[in-house]
Design a protein around this motif. Structure first.
Motif, PDB file in Angstrom:
ATOM      1  N   ASP A 178       0.814  -1.223   0.000  1.00 20.86           N
ATOM      2  CA  ASP A 178       0.000   0.000   0.000  1.00 20.86           C
ATOM      3  C   ASP A 178       0.846   1.271   0.000  1.00 20.86           C
ATOM      4  N   TYR A 179       2.135   1.184  -0.143  1.00 26.41           N
ATOM      5  CA  TYR A 179       2.988   2.390  -0.108  1.00 26.41           C
ATOM      6  C   TYR A 179       2.769   3.227  -1.368  1.00 26.41           C
ATOM      7  N   ASP A 180       2.528   4.530  -1.163  1.00 25.74           N
ATOM      8  CA  ASP A 180       2.320   5.469  -2.276  1.00 25.74           C
ATOM      9  C   ASP A 180       3.452   6.487  -2.246  1.00 25.74           C
ATOM     10  N   PRO A 181       4.316   6.495  -3.227  1.00 23.24           N
ATOM     11  CA  PRO A 181       5.452   7.437  -3.189  1.00 23.24           C
ATOM     12  C   PRO A 181       5.033   8.895  -3.348  1.00 23.24           C
ATOM     13  N   TRP A 182       3.830   9.131  -3.854  1.00 21.67           N
ATOM     14  CA  TRP A 182       3.395  10.508  -4.127  1.00 21.67           C
ATOM     15  C   TRP A 182       2.614  11.119  -2.962  1.00 21.67           C
ATOM     16  N   THR A 183       2.460  10.417  -1.898  1.00 23.14           N
ATOM     17  CA  THR A 183       1.733  10.994  -0.751  1.00 23.14           C
ATOM     18  C   THR A 183       2.581  12.084  -0.080  1.00 23.14           C
ATOM     19  N   ILE A 184       1.889  13.093   0.380  1.00 27.28           N
ATOM     20  CA  ILE A 184       2.564  14.217   1.063  1.00 27.28           C
ATOM     21  C   ILE A 184       2.605  13.897   2.552  1.00 27.28           C
ATOM     22  N   PRO A 185       3.752  13.973   3.171  1.00 21.04           N
ATOM     23  CA  PRO A 185       3.833  13.678   4.609  1.00 21.04           C
ATOM     24  C   PRO A 185       3.001  14.674   5.425  1.00 21.04           C
ATOM     25  N   PRO A 186       2.457  14.256   6.554  1.00 23.61           N
ATOM     26  CA  PRO A 186       1.595  15.151   7.366  1.00 23.61           C
ATOM     27  C   PRO A 186       2.330  16.354   7.943  1.00 23.61           C
ATOM     28  N   ASN A 187       3.628  16.211   8.236  1.00 24.71           N
ATOM     29  CA  ASN A 187       4.373  17.348   8.794  1.00 24.71           C
ATOM     30  C   ASN A 187       4.500  18.485   7.786  1.00 24.71           C
ATOM     31  N   VAL A 188       4.565  18.098   6.479  1.00 23.45           N
ATOM     32  CA  VAL A 188       4.668  19.127   5.435  1.00 23.45           C
ATOM     33  C   VAL A 188       3.377  19.932   5.359  1.00 23.45           C
ATOM     34  N   LEU A 189       2.248  19.263   5.554  1.00 22.15           N
ATOM     35  CA  LEU A 189       0.963  19.970   5.497  1.00 22.15           C
ATOM     36  C   LEU A 189       0.812  20.962   6.654  1.00 22.15           C
ATOM     37  N   LYS A 190       1.442  20.686   7.783  1.00 19.26           N
ATOM     38  CA  LYS A 190       1.363  21.591   8.936  1.00 19.26           C
ATOM     39  C   LYS A 190       2.353  22.751   8.847  1.00 19.26           C
ATOM     40  N   TYR A 191       3.277  22.669   7.901  1.00 21.78           N
ATOM     41  CA  TYR A 191       4.330  23.685   7.837  1.00 21.78           C
ATOM     42  C   TYR A 191       3.753  25.046   7.420  1.00 21.78           C
ATOM     43  N   LYS A 192       4.237  26.086   8.086  1.00 21.97           N
ATOM     44  CA  LYS A 192       3.844  27.457   7.740  1.00 21.97           C
ATOM     45  C   LYS A 192       5.024  28.143   7.065  1.00 21.97           C
ATOM     46  N   ALA A 193       4.792  28.489   5.801  1.00 23.88           N
ATOM     47  CA  ALA A 193       5.877  29.105   5.015  1.00 23.88           C
ATOM     48  C   ALA A 193       6.150  30.517   5.505  1.00 23.88           C
ATOM     49  N   THR A 194       7.439  30.919   5.494  1.00 26.31           N
ATOM     50  CA  THR A 194       7.845  32.274   5.884  1.00 26.31           C
ATOM     51  C   THR A 194       7.602  33.232   4.719  1.00 26.31           C
ATOM     52  N   PRO A 195       7.569  34.533   4.987  1.00 21.34           N
ATOM     53  CA  PRO A 195       7.367  35.496   3.881  1.00 21.34           C
ATOM     54  C   PRO A 195       8.438  35.412   2.814  1.00 21.34           C
ATOM     55  N   ARG A 196       9.688  35.083   3.226  1.00 19.43           N
ATOM     56  CA  ARG A 196      10.770  34.998   2.242  1.00 19.43           C
ATOM     57  C   ARG A 196      10.544  33.828   1.292  1.00 19.43           C
ATOM     58  N   ILE A 197      10.093  32.685   1.816  1.00 19.20           N
ATOM     59  CA  ILE A 197       9.846  31.501   0.965  1.00 19.20           C
ATOM     60  C   ILE A 197       8.670  31.759   0.037  1.00 19.20           C
ATOM     61  N   LEU A 198       7.644  32.449   0.536  1.00 20.75           N
ATOM     62  CA  LEU A 198       6.519  32.798  -0.338  1.00 20.75           C
ATOM     63  C   LEU A 198       6.960  33.730  -1.459  1.00 20.75           C
ATOM     64  N   GLU A 199       7.908  34.618  -1.138  1.00 25.35           N
ATOM     65  CA  GLU A 199       8.423  35.525  -2.174  1.00 25.35           C
ATOM     66  C   GLU A 199       9.220  34.772  -3.233  1.00 25.35           C
ATOM     67  N   LEU A 200      10.022  33.768  -2.783  1.00 24.48           N
ATOM     68  CA  LEU A 200      10.811  32.988  -3.735  1.00 24.48           C
ATOM     69  C   LEU A 200       9.937  32.042  -4.554  1.00 24.48           C
ATOM     70  N   ALA A 201       8.791  31.647  -3.993  1.00 20.12           N
ATOM     71  CA  ALA A 201       7.921  30.706  -4.701  1.00 20.12           C
ATOM     72  C   ALA A 201       7.167  31.340  -5.860  1.00 20.12           C
ATOM     73  N   LYS A 202       7.124  32.664  -5.889  1.00 23.45           N
ATOM     74  CA  LYS A 202       6.411  33.327  -6.995  1.00 23.45           C
ATOM     75  C   LYS A 202       7.205  33.165  -8.286  1.00 23.45           C
ATOM     76  N   PRO A 203       6.535  32.871  -9.415  1.00 22.49           N
ATOM     77  CA  PRO A 203       7.249  32.755 -10.688  1.00 22.49           C
ATOM     78  C   PRO A 203       7.695  34.124 -11.192  1.00 22.49           C
ATOM     79  N   THR A 204       8.774  34.141 -11.922  1.00 20.44           N
ATOM     80  CA  THR A 204       9.280  35.388 -12.487  1.00 20.44           C
ATOM     81  C   THR A 204       8.376  35.874 -13.599  1.00 20.44           C
ATOM     82  N   GLU A 205       8.154  37.151 -13.640  1.00 21.02           N
ATOM     83  CA  GLU A 205       7.293  37.737 -14.668  1.00 21.02           C
ATOM     84  C   GLU A 205       8.090  37.882 -15.962  1.00 21.02           C
ATOM     85  N   ARG A 206       7.535  37.364 -17.027  1.00 25.85           N
ATOM     86  CA  ARG A 206       8.226  37.428 -18.330  1.00 25.85           C
ATOM     87  C   ARG A 206       7.342  38.203 -19.307  1.00 25.85           C
ATOM     88  N   SER A 207       7.986  39.113 -20.015  1.00 30.47           N
ATOM     89  CA  SER A 207       7.236  39.943 -20.976  1.00 30.47           C
ATOM     90  C   SER A 207       7.052  39.190 -22.289  1.00 30.47           C
TER      91      SER A 207
END
Length: 303
Positions: free
Chosen positions: A274-303
């Motif tokens: 029953d092992y699923d390699p694509w399952t997200i661990p529960p600790n990751v779901l509880k994680y609260k991203a910092t403002p810096r990580i949210l800023e880095l997660a935004k895609p770059t704007e391309r003209s």
């Protein structure tokens, strides 16, 4: 005691100083307060020593001085001209005297007002107010003349206006409201209700203005119509899914190779069906991203 053994005994003698001799008896009657103290303390010599001052200071004794003789000195007489000018300068300004009279005249009584009036009259007689006095006398004479004229010639026009009796206003009667008018012009309503005819006007001109066809552009207009060099050499826009040539020629570092290797699964996880390699661990779901990580997660704007 054996003959061979020797013992030494050390004797210390301490000599203490004797107490000082008592003071001689007091001659004469002793007050009761002192008798009580003397009975309480056997030796009062210490109190006598403590009562003496440590630093003796000499008292100030004023010397007998003979009284000073007042010698009258005759002052030299001033020049009469200087004496006169000094007397004139000693008179205070009239403006200050008038202000003091207004402020403190009622508080200080008649005597104060009388003295200030005397100084004011004296000030007007000063040589420094000669021209001001002439102007004041001229105004006073003019006011007296005007007052005499007003007494001689009464104002008859004013008297006649005042003699006219006031107008008496009668009480207003209550206004009667007019009856409401009955509307009868229904034809006008029909005219207003009809919509206005909408006329679509044709376009005045079609095509290009003939003046624009015959226009000859100037050098400035031609220069402005050309595309600037900074816009000609722009990089081409990225195509999604296309790999760049520089990425194909990139040499991978050993650190990236270690990171690219997938994590090894445990033997227990391999056995578990029953092992699923694509399952997200529960600790990751509880994680609260910092403002810096949210800023880095935004895609770059391309003209």
């Amino acid at each position: 005691m054996n003959q061979t053994s020797t013992e030494c005994v050390r004797v210390d003698i301490n000599v203490f100083p004797t107490a000082p001799p008592p003071p001689p008896p007091v001659v004469g009657p002793i007050p009761e307060k002192l008798l009580k103290i003397m009975r309480k303390y056997k030796y009062n010599w210490r109190l006598d020593q403590l009562s003496k001052p440590k630093h003796l200071e000499k008292k100030f004794i004023a010397e007998v001085v003979e009284p000073l003789k007042i010698v009258k000195v005759k002052l030299p007489k001033l020049d009469p001209e200087k004496e006169y000018y000094a007397d004139q300068q000693s008179i205070p300004l009239i403006r200050w005297l008038v202000i003091n009279k207004k402020l403190y005249g009622k508080q200080n009584g008649k005597k104060y007002r009388k003295t200030i009036n005397r100084y004011i009259n004296k000030g007007w007689g000063s040589i420094y107010n000669f021209y001001k006095k002439r102007e004041r006398d001229r105004r006073l004479r003019q006011r007296k003349r005007e007052a005499k004229k007003e007494k001689r010639m009464p104002d008859f026009e004013r008297f006649t206006k005042l003699a006219i009796p006031k107008r008496l206003f009668k009480p207003q009667s209550p206004t009667k409201k007019s009856p409401a008018k009955i509307f009868s012009n229904f034809d006008r309503l029909d005219v207003l209700a009809t919509p206005k005819p909408f006329v679509e006007e044709p376009v005045k001109r079609l095509g290009v203005n003939p003046a624009a066809l015959t226009y000859e552009p100037t050098e400035t207009v031609i220069r402005l119509a050309q595309i600037p060099a900074r816009l000609k050499n722009l990089p081409k826009p990225l195509e999604p899914g296309k790999v760049q040539k520089s990425a194909l020629r990139y040499k991978v570092t050993p650190r990236i190779e270690t990171l690219a290797v997938p994590k090894q699964r445990n033997e227990k996880a391999k056995v578990d069906e029953d092992y699923d390699p694509w399952t997200i661990p529960p600790n990751v779901l509880k994680y609260k991203a910092t403002p810096r990580i949210l800023e880095l997660a935004k895609p770059t704007e391309r003209s």
